[in-house]
Design an enzyme around this catalytic site. Structure first.
Site, short mmCIF file in Angstrom:
data_model
loop_
_atom_site.label_atom_id
_atom_site.label_comp_id
_atom_site.label_asym_id
_atom_site.label_seq_id
_atom_site.Cartn_x
_atom_site.Cartn_y
_atom_site.Cartn_z
N GLY A 15 36.05 43.83 45.30
CA GLY A 15 36.26 43.27 43.97
C GLY A 15 35.07 42.73 43.21
CB SER A 21 33.05 39.56 40.18
OG SER A 21 33.18 40.59 39.25
CB ILE A 22 35.62 35.14 42.33
CG1 ILE A 22 36.04 34.34 41.09
CG2 ILE A 22 35.70 34.28 43.58
CD1 ILE A 22 37.50 33.95 41.03
CB ILE A 95 41.94 43.37 44.17
CG1 ILE A 95 40.79 43.89 45.03
CG2 ILE A 95 42.55 44.49 43.32
CD1 ILE A 95 41.23 44.92 46.07
CE1 TYR A 150 45.13 29.14 37.24
CE2 TYR A 150 46.95 30.29 36.18
CZ TYR A 150 46.04 29.24 36.21
OH TYR A 150 46.05 28.31 35.21
CE1 TYR A 160 46.62 34.38 35.64
CE2 TYR A 160 48.37 34.80 37.22
CZ TYR A 160 47.02 34.75 36.91
OH TYR A 160 46.10 35.08 37.87
CE LYS A 167 46.24 36.55 41.39
NZ LYS A 167 45.31 37.33 42.21
P1 NAI Z 1 37.03 40.52 38.21
O1 NAI Z 1 37.55 41.29 37.05
O2 NAI Z 1 35.57 40.31 38.28
O3 NAI Z 1 37.55 41.13 39.59
C1 NAI Z 1 38.74 41.88 39.72
C2 NAI Z 1 38.38 43.08 40.56
O4 NAI Z 1 39.53 43.87 40.91
C3 NAI Z 1 37.40 44.04 39.84
O5 NAI Z 1 36.23 44.18 40.60
C4 NAI Z 1 38.19 45.32 39.78
O6 NAI Z 1 37.37 46.48 39.77
C5 NAI Z 1 39.05 45.20 41.03
N1 NAI Z 1 40.13 46.19 41.06
C6 NAI Z 1 41.02 46.48 40.07
N2 NAI Z 1 41.81 47.51 40.44
C7 NAI Z 1 41.41 47.87 41.70
C8 NAI Z 1 41.84 48.87 42.61
N3 NAI Z 1 42.85 49.71 42.32
N4 NAI Z 1 41.21 48.98 43.81
C9 NAI Z 1 40.18 48.14 44.12
N5 NAI Z 1 39.74 47.16 43.30
C10 NAI Z 1 40.35 47.04 42.09
O7 NAI Z 1 37.78 39.09 38.11
P2 NAI Z 1 37.91 37.85 39.13
O8 NAI Z 1 38.37 36.73 38.30
O9 NAI Z 1 36.66 37.71 39.92
O10 NAI Z 1 39.13 38.27 40.05
C11 NAI Z 1 39.11 38.19 41.45
C12 NAI Z 1 40.40 37.62 41.98
O11 NAI Z 1 40.49 36.24 41.64
C13 NAI Z 1 41.67 38.28 41.44
O12 NAI Z 1 42.63 38.37 42.48
C14 NAI Z 1 42.12 37.27 40.41
O13 NAI Z 1 43.49 37.39 40.10
C15 NAI Z 1 41.78 35.99 41.14
N6 NAI Z 1 41.77 34.77 40.33
C16 NAI Z 1 41.04 34.74 39.18
C17 NAI Z 1 41.07 33.64 38.38
C18 NAI Z 1 40.35 33.62 37.08
O14 NAI Z 1 40.66 32.79 36.21
N7 NAI Z 1 39.36 34.47 36.88
C19 NAI Z 1 41.86 32.42 38.76
C20 NAI Z 1 42.52 32.54 40.01
C21 NAI Z 1 42.50 33.69 40.76
#
Ligand code: NAI
Length: 272
Positions: A15, A21-22, A95, A150, A160, A167
């Site tokens: 991810g 990205s986290i 993801i 989340y 959301y 989630k």
């Molecule tokens: P991000 O957009 O940087 O990361 C999401 C990732 O999921 C991307 O790298 C994307 O390419 C990947 N992805 C999407 N479809 C995919 C697939 N079919 N196969 C493999 N990878 C796939 O955003 P972020 O925020 O870093 O998200 C990481 C996690 O953190 C997610 O689970 C998100 O829901 C969770 N999260 C994020 C929060 C926020 O406010 N940003 C808060 C709480 C949880």
């Protein structure tokens, strides 16, 4: 600062899309702590993102895998063990994706084909990742698997959308699969419930700026950053948390236990 907490440990990080990205921040911190890993993302994300740069910084190899494809995941796990020279100690599932959110479909007006796709990507993929690792007996004993969630899984946050349901599903999978992984392989499975964080996925949620400002005002320590999440994940991958499992762990500055804060109350009190 580095404590060598992950020296000798090998893993897979899902991810990392760009430097917000986290998963990106986590990869950097894991590298600093001495861990080695394979980076993976969906083939389409390879074209959009900057994962090559992260691979260079951390000396990692990249394997493309759509996390909804069992075949891709099997290939990823087998190849990762070859590259890393043995079984795996840690996995980060970072993801999430909802087409209904992206296209602005309201929760009361779902396109169910999109809903299903979002569930597959955001929640069922976690089951698929774990089932692939479990069947291949790919995890070392006392290994650690972490996914990110989340608070909207447990309380209402209207915008959301279907990600709240995804989630909730993800959190249940962590507990259910975590039981079998713990019993049979001595592997722990946890979820971090993270503050709203400005990333590509996060910023896609309608009204995100209000969302993040509200959470910050409600939390005695303020919102947890992506780097805070990376640091927390490092502890969960380390041997310092060996018997923490099946948990939904809040990394949110205290938000989850608040009713209301002074800072939020101030906006409603008549000061005359
Ligand atoms: P991000 O957009 O940087 O990361 C999401 C990732 O999921 C991307 O790298 C994307 O390419 C990947 N992805 C999407 N479809 C995919 C697939 N079919 N196969 C493999 N990878 C796939 O955003 P972020 O925020 O870093 O998200 C990481 C996690 O953190 C997610 O689970 C998100 O829901 C969770 N999260 C994020 C929060 C926020 O406010 N940003 C808060 C709480 C949880």
């Amino acid at each position: 600062m580095s404590y060598n907490l992950l020296k000798g440990k090998k893993g897979i990080i899902f991810g990392a899309l760009d430097e917000n990205s986290i998963a990106w921040k986590t990869a950097v911190r894991v590298h600093e702590e001495g861990g080695t890993f394979v980076l993976t993302n969906a083939p389409v994300a390879m074209r959009m993102g900057q994962i090559d740069e992260l691979a260079k910084i951390t000396g990692s190899q990249i394997i493309a895998a759509d996390a909804t494809s069992e075949e891709d995941l099997q290939n990823l796990v087998i190849q990762s063990m070859e590259i890393l020279g043995g079984k795996i100690d840690f996995v980060l599932h970072s993801i999430g994706m909802s087409i209904n959110v992206r296209k602005g479909n309201h929760y009361t007006n779902q396109n169910y084909t999109w809903t299903q796709k979002g569930t597959d990507v955001s929640a069922m993929s976690f089951h698929k990742v774990m089932q692939t690792l479990y069947k291949a007996d790919a995890m070392n004993e006392w290994g650690s698997i972490v996914a990110l969630t989340y608070m909207a899984s447990q309380r209402v946050f209207p915008d959301y959308n279907d990600m709240a349901d995804n989630k909730a599903y993800l959190e249940s999978v962590a507990r259910s699969f975590g039981y079998f992984f713990g019993r049979d392989k001595k592997v722990r499975v946890n979820i971090i419930s993270q503050s709203p964080t400005p990333t590509t996925a996060g910023s896609g949620v309608k009204g995100f700026d209000g969302f993040i400002a509200y959470a910050d005002k409600m939390s005695p320590l303020g919102n947890a950053t992506a780097m805070d999440c990376a640091n927390y994940t490092v502890t969960l991958f380390s041997d310092l948390t060996k018997r923490v499992t099946l948990q939904n762990l809040y990394n949110d500055g205290g938000f989850s236990n608040m009713g209301v804060s002074d800072a939020v109350m101030e906006t409603f009190v008549d000061n005359q």
